[in-house]
Motif scaffolding. Structure first.
Motif, PDB file in Angstrom:
ATOM      1  N   UNK A   1      14.421   3.728   5.068  1.00 40.64           N
ATOM      2  CA  UNK A   1      15.650   3.882   4.285  1.00 40.64           C
ATOM      3  C   UNK A   1      16.300   5.229   4.578  1.00 40.64           C
ATOM      4  N   UNK A   2      15.495   6.270   4.671  1.00 38.00           N
ATOM      5  CA  UNK A   2      16.016   7.604   4.988  1.00 38.00           C
ATOM      6  C   UNK A   2      16.684   7.592   6.355  1.00 38.00           C
ATOM      7  N   UNK A   3      16.058   6.961   7.324  1.00 34.50           N
ATOM      8  CA  UNK A   3      16.625   6.893   8.674  1.00 34.50           C
ATOM      9  C   UNK A   3      17.975   6.168   8.652  1.00 34.50           C
ATOM     10  N   UNK A   4      18.077   5.090   7.895  1.00 30.24           N
ATOM     11  CA  UNK A   4      19.342   4.355   7.793  1.00 30.24           C
ATOM     12  C   UNK A   4      20.416   5.227   7.153  1.00 30.24           C
ATOM     13  N   UNK A   5      20.046   5.959   6.096  1.00 32.84           N
ATOM     14  CA  UNK A   5      21.011   6.824   5.422  1.00 32.84           C
ATOM     15  C   UNK A   5      21.446   7.984   6.317  1.00 32.84           C
TER      16      UNK A   5
ATOM     17  N   UNK B   1       0.843  -1.187   0.000  1.00 32.62           N
ATOM     18  CA  UNK B   1       0.000   0.000   0.000  1.00 32.62           C
ATOM     19  C   UNK B   1       0.884   1.244   0.000  1.00 32.62           C
ATOM     20  N   UNK B   2       0.284   2.371  -0.301  1.00 35.25           N
ATOM     21  CA  UNK B   2       1.038   3.623  -0.291  1.00 35.25           C
ATOM     22  C   UNK B   2       1.640   3.868   1.088  1.00 35.25           C
ATOM     23  N   UNK B   3       0.894   3.568   2.124  1.00 37.36           N
ATOM     24  CA  UNK B   3       1.376   3.757   3.483  1.00 37.36           C
ATOM     25  C   UNK B   3       2.597   2.873   3.762  1.00 37.36           C
ATOM     26  N   UNK B   4       2.559   1.642   3.306  1.00 36.14           N
ATOM     27  CA  UNK B   4       3.693   0.723   3.500  1.00 36.14           C
ATOM     28  C   UNK B   4       4.907   1.206   2.712  1.00 36.14           C
ATOM     29  N   UNK B   5       4.670   1.704   1.503  1.00 36.13           N
ATOM     30  CA  UNK B   5       5.780   2.224   0.696  1.00 36.13           C
ATOM     31  C   UNK B   5       6.423   3.427   1.377  1.00 36.13           C
ATOM     32  N   UNK B   6       5.592   4.296   1.936  1.00 35.00           N
ATOM     33  CA  UNK B   6       6.109   5.462   2.640  1.00 35.00           C
ATOM     34  C   UNK B   6       6.907   5.030   3.873  1.00 35.00           C
ATOM     35  N   UNK B   7       6.401   4.047   4.592  1.00 30.29           N
ATOM     36  CA  UNK B   7       7.122   3.527   5.754  1.00 30.29           C
ATOM     37  C   UNK B   7       8.487   2.981   5.350  1.00 30.29           C
TER      38      UNK B   7
END
Length: 83
Positions: A19-23, A8-14
Motif C-alpha cells: 500500500x505504501x508503494x502504491x501511495x 500472519x504479521x509478516x503478511x500484514x506487513x507485506x
C-alpha cells in the motif's frame, strides 16, 4: 471448506508495504503533473527566457502566491440590502 485464518504479521506487513508503494507512486505522479503544469506556465509566460536570479524569482513568485492566498472576505464587498 474451513475459513482462512487471519493473516500472519509478516503478511500484514507485506500488505502495508504494498500500500505504501502504491501511495508513493501516486504521490510521484501528482508531483510530476504539478511540475509539468508549472513548467508549462513558466514557458508560456516567458519567465524561462529571463535572466533573473533564482532567489529574486522565488521571492516574486512567493509574492504572487501570497496575493492569491488572501482571504476572499477581504476582497469581497458586503451585499447592500434590497429595499
Amino acid at each position: 471448506m474451513a475459513p482462512r485464518p487471519s493473516k500472519t504479521a509478516s503478511e500484514q506487513i507485506d500488505d502495508i508495504e504494498a500500500q505504501i508503494a502504491k501511495l508513493q507512486q501516486k504521490k510521484r505522479q501528482v508531483l510530476k503533473k504539478q511540475s509539468e503544469r508549472v513548467a508549462k506556465l513558466v514557458m508560456e509566460s516567458g519567465l524561462a527566457e529571463l535572466d533573473i536570479d533564482e532567489a529574486d524569482l522565488a521571492k516574486a513568485l512567493s509574492e504572487i502566491a501570497a496575493r492569491f492566498q488572501k482571504p476572499a472576505a477581504s476582497q469581497a464587498h458586503p451585499a447592500s440590502p434590497q429595499t
